[in-house]
Write a protein that holds these residues in place. Structure first.
Motif, mmCIF file in Angstrom:
data_model
loop_
_atom_site.group_PDB
_atom_site.id
_atom_site.type_symbol
_atom_site.label_atom_id
_atom_site.label_comp_id
_atom_site.label_asym_id
_atom_site.label_seq_id
_atom_site.Cartn_x
_atom_site.Cartn_y
_atom_site.Cartn_z
ATOM 1 N N VAL A 57 -17.391 -68.414 -21.358
ATOM 2 C CA VAL A 57 -16.850 -69.599 -22.031
ATOM 3 C C VAL A 57 -15.382 -69.409 -22.391
ATOM 4 C CG1 VAL A 57 -16.999 -71.023 -24.114
ATOM 5 C CG2 VAL A 57 -19.088 -70.361 -22.900
ATOM 6 N N THR A 58 -15.034 -68.267 -22.977
ATOM 7 C CA THR A 58 -13.646 -68.054 -23.401
ATOM 8 C C THR A 58 -12.708 -67.928 -22.209
ATOM 9 O OG1 THR A 58 -14.069 -65.654 -23.611
ATOM 10 C CG2 THR A 58 -14.271 -67.000 -25.598
ATOM 11 N N ASN A 59 -13.181 -67.366 -21.101
ATOM 12 C CA ASN A 59 -12.307 -67.215 -19.939
ATOM 13 C C ASN A 59 -12.162 -68.510 -19.153
ATOM 14 O OD1 ASN A 59 -11.434 -64.461 -20.093
ATOM 15 N ND2 ASN A 59 -13.526 -63.857 -19.651
ATOM 16 N N VAL A 60 -13.220 -69.324 -19.086
ATOM 17 C CA VAL A 60 -13.078 -70.646 -18.472
ATOM 18 C C VAL A 60 -12.108 -71.488 -19.293
ATOM 19 C CG1 VAL A 60 -14.282 -72.817 -17.999
ATOM 20 C CG2 VAL A 60 -15.302 -70.642 -17.291
ATOM 21 N N TRP A 61 -12.186 -71.379 -20.609
ATOM 22 C CA TRP A 61 -11.241 -72.048 -21.511
ATOM 23 C C TRP A 61 -9.811 -71.623 -21.170
ATOM 24 C CZ3 TRP A 61 -11.783 -71.439 -27.588
ATOM 25 C CH2 TRP A 61 -10.760 -72.146 -28.216
ATOM 26 N N GLN A 62 -9.601 -70.312 -21.045
ATOM 27 C CA GLN A 62 -8.276 -69.782 -20.721
ATOM 28 C C GLN A 62 -7.832 -70.239 -19.334
ATOM 29 O OE1 GLN A 62 -7.822 -65.594 -21.540
ATOM 30 N NE2 GLN A 62 -6.318 -65.299 -19.931
ATOM 31 N N LEU A 63 -8.752 -70.249 -18.374
ATOM 32 C CA LEU A 63 -8.435 -70.653 -17.009
ATOM 33 C C LEU A 63 -8.054 -72.126 -16.941
ATOM 34 C CD1 LEU A 63 -8.451 -70.195 -13.924
ATOM 35 C CD2 LEU A 63 -10.930 -70.562 -13.979
ATOM 36 N N ALA A 64 -8.809 -72.958 -17.635
ATOM 37 C CA ALA A 64 -8.576 -74.406 -17.574
ATOM 38 C C ALA A 64 -7.279 -74.821 -18.261
ATOM 39 C CB ALA A 64 -9.754 -75.139 -18.211
ATOM 40 N N ALA A 65 -6.783 -73.991 -19.168
ATOM 41 C CA ALA A 65 -5.582 -74.354 -19.921
ATOM 42 C C ALA A 65 -4.300 -74.107 -19.139
ATOM 43 C CB ALA A 65 -5.538 -73.568 -21.235
ATOM 44 N N GLY A 66 -4.389 -73.415 -18.007
ATOM 45 C CA GLY A 66 -3.195 -73.079 -17.242
ATOM 46 C C GLY A 66 -2.693 -74.231 -16.392
ATOM 47 N N PRO A 67 -1.450 -74.111 -15.880
ATOM 48 C CA PRO A 67 -0.822 -75.243 -15.195
ATOM 49 C C PRO A 67 -1.029 -75.294 -13.685
ATOM 50 C CG PRO A 67 0.818 -73.546 -15.615
ATOM 51 C CD PRO A 67 -0.487 -73.035 -16.181
ATOM 52 N N ARG A 68 -1.385 -74.155 -13.035
ATOM 53 C CA ARG A 68 -1.355 -74.128 -11.576
ATOM 54 C C ARG A 68 -2.587 -73.436 -10.994
ATOM 55 N NH1 ARG A 68 4.098 -74.401 -12.757
ATOM 56 N NH2 ARG A 68 4.182 -72.284 -13.586
ATOM 57 N N PHE A 69 -3.757 -73.932 -11.319
ATOM 58 C CA PHE A 69 -4.993 -73.315 -10.852
ATOM 59 C C PHE A 69 -5.077 -73.269 -9.324
ATOM 60 C CE2 PHE A 69 -9.393 -73.984 -9.363
ATOM 61 C CZ PHE A 69 -9.926 -72.764 -9.726
ATOM 62 N N GLY A 70 -4.783 -74.407 -8.673
ATOM 63 C CA GLY A 70 -4.895 -74.473 -7.217
ATOM 64 C C GLY A 70 -3.987 -73.485 -6.514
ATOM 65 N N GLN A 71 -2.747 -73.379 -6.953
ATOM 66 C CA GLN A 71 -1.796 -72.461 -6.330
ATOM 67 C C GLN A 71 -2.222 -71.007 -6.526
ATOM 68 O OE1 GLN A 71 2.288 -73.353 -7.520
ATOM 69 N NE2 GLN A 71 1.797 -75.541 -7.639
ATOM 70 N N LEU A 72 -2.695 -70.688 -7.730
ATOM 71 C CA LEU A 72 -3.131 -69.323 -7.996
ATOM 72 C C LEU A 72 -4.363 -68.967 -7.172
ATOM 73 C CD1 LEU A 72 -2.671 -69.039 -11.862
ATOM 74 C CD2 LEU A 72 -1.410 -67.781 -10.111
ATOM 75 N N LEU A 73 -5.311 -69.889 -7.079
ATOM 76 C CA LEU A 73 -6.511 -69.623 -6.295
ATOM 77 C C LEU A 73 -6.174 -69.412 -4.827
ATOM 78 C CD1 LEU A 73 -9.574 -69.362 -6.330
ATOM 79 C CD2 LEU A 73 -9.721 -71.830 -5.930
ATOM 80 N N ASP A 74 -5.249 -70.213 -4.300
ATOM 81 C CA ASP A 74 -4.825 -70.063 -2.906
ATOM 82 C C ASP A 74 -4.178 -68.703 -2.674
ATOM 83 O OD1 ASP A 74 -4.346 -71.281 -0.228
ATOM 84 O OD2 ASP A 74 -2.253 -70.990 -0.804
ATOM 85 N N ARG A 75 -3.462 -68.207 -3.666
ATOM 86 C CA ARG A 75 -2.780 -66.920 -3.531
ATOM 87 C C ARG A 75 -3.713 -65.741 -3.763
ATOM 88 N NH1 ARG A 75 2.621 -65.072 -7.004
ATOM 89 N NH2 ARG A 75 2.741 -62.916 -6.202
ATOM 90 N N LEU A 76 -4.635 -65.877 -4.699
ATOM 91 C CA LEU A 76 -5.425 -64.732 -5.156
ATOM 92 C C LEU A 76 -6.861 -64.713 -4.641
ATOM 93 C CD1 LEU A 76 -4.265 -64.675 -8.899
ATOM 94 C CD2 LEU A 76 -3.472 -63.184 -7.061
ATOM 95 N N TRP A 77 -7.255 -65.676 -3.788
ATOM 96 C CA TRP A 77 -8.668 -65.741 -3.400
ATOM 97 C C TRP A 77 -9.164 -64.460 -2.725
ATOM 98 C CZ3 TRP A 77 -10.580 -65.056 1.404
ATOM 99 C CH2 TRP A 77 -9.718 -65.244 2.496
ATOM 100 N N PRO A 78 -8.356 -63.730 -1.925
ATOM 101 C CA PRO A 78 -8.892 -62.479 -1.353
ATOM 102 C C PRO A 78 -9.285 -61.466 -2.435
ATOM 103 C CG PRO A 78 -6.927 -63.166 -0.166
ATOM 104 C CD PRO A 78 -6.998 -64.010 -1.394
ATOM 105 N N MET A 79 -8.475 -61.378 -3.483
ATOM 106 C CA MET A 79 -8.792 -60.486 -4.592
ATOM 107 C C MET A 79 -10.035 -60.953 -5.326
ATOM 108 S SD MET A 79 -6.424 -59.634 -7.914
ATOM 109 C CE MET A 79 -7.098 -58.764 -9.342
ATOM 110 N N MET A 80 -10.156 -62.263 -5.560
ATOM 111 C CA MET A 80 -11.303 -62.789 -6.288
ATOM 112 C C MET A 80 -12.606 -62.589 -5.508
ATOM 113 S SD MET A 80 -9.897 -63.758 -9.051
ATOM 114 C CE MET A 80 -8.418 -62.741 -8.901
ATOM 115 N N ALA A 81 -12.553 -62.823 -4.191
ATOM 116 C CA ALA A 81 -13.737 -62.616 -3.364
ATOM 117 C C ALA A 81 -14.151 -61.154 -3.373
ATOM 118 C CB ALA A 81 -13.456 -63.083 -1.934
#
Length: 249
Positions: A57-81
């Motif tokens: 819950v606290t991390n989704v809160w932190q994630l949703a508050a940021g400005p550029r989710f799509g750009q970060l996901l596109d850049r970091l998806w290999p690390m996240m996977a």
């Protein structure tokens, strides 16, 4: 945690209150502090299971508050996977009966994180290295998460070394911690740990975690973050050393 003594419930509530407070102050540290403190009184698998709902819950809160989710996901998806795969692959470690090994690993992970946090050195990842380094860091983070329940090594130093803007870094940390939490929950559930009473207790732990987070955010405006951060890492170093030595003696 059926028929849990009131004294243990108080310790668990206090651990999450303090963990939430730290996250409210510096933007991270909830799983680290919670696992470190709960590791003093609970088996690592139980501690990690209690962590799931407050962390998510606290991390989704932190994630949703940021400005550029799509750009970060596109850049970091290999690390996240890779984090997800590494955590899933190693989740059986926490679920086994080798709690002494898990506590030792947790203590060492806390000490490493504290030393990195106290170090004045700041690293930078060259742009050309990110494509192959991100998956390696993701796998390593997943395996450490699976062994200890702590999401920060080496993900946090690596993300800090990417040179992200402050708000992007906070959102990237939220993304990394969210993926780690989901993968850990899936792994523990697969091994029959995160279910029933522990899942319910994790939901109840959300209240003190959120209360501590609100308190930490309030105090952040009144205390120098640098002083608190240094005290946090020194305390983490002592706690990690205690856990590592206790499990070896």
């Amino acid at each position: 945690m059926i028929d849990t003594p009131p004294s243990l419930l108080a310790v668990v509530a206090l651990a999450f209150l303090l963990a939430g407070f730290v996250k409210g102050m510096i933007g991270l540290g909830l799983p680290t502090v919670a696992m470190g403190l709960l590791g003093l009184v609970l088996a690592p698998a139980e501690a990690a299971s209690l962590l799931i709902v407050p962390s998510l819950v606290t991390n989704v809160w932190q994630l949703a508050a940021g400005p550029r989710f799509g750009q970060l996901l596109d850049r970091l998806w290999p690390m996240m996977a890779a984090i997800g795969l590494g955590t899933w692959a190693g989740a059986g470690f926490l679920a086994t009966s080798m709690s002494g090994d898990a506590v030792t690993a947790l203590g060492v992970a806390l000490m490493v994180y504290a030393v990195v946090g106290l170090s004045p050195l700041r690293f930078r990842v060259p742009d050309h290295a990110e494509s192959w380094l991100s998956p390696l860091v993701g796998v390593a983070t997943g395996l450490v998460t699976a062994a200890t329940g702590v999401f920060v090594i080496p993900a946090v130093p690596y993300l800090q070394a990417l040179g992200l803007e402050k708000e992007d870094l906070v959102q990237a940390l939220g993304l990394s911690f969210t993926i780690s939490t989901l993968a850990l929950a899936a792994g523990l559930a697969h091994h029959g740990v995160f279910e029933g009473a522990l899942a319910g207790a994790s939901l109840l732990a959300l209240a003190p975690a959120l209360g501590g987070m609100v308190l930490g955010q309030w105090l952040r405006l009144r205390v120098r973050p640098e002083v608190f951060r240094r005290c946090f890492f020194l305390g983490l170093l002592v706690l990690g050393g205690h856990l590592a030595l206790r499990s070896l003696l």
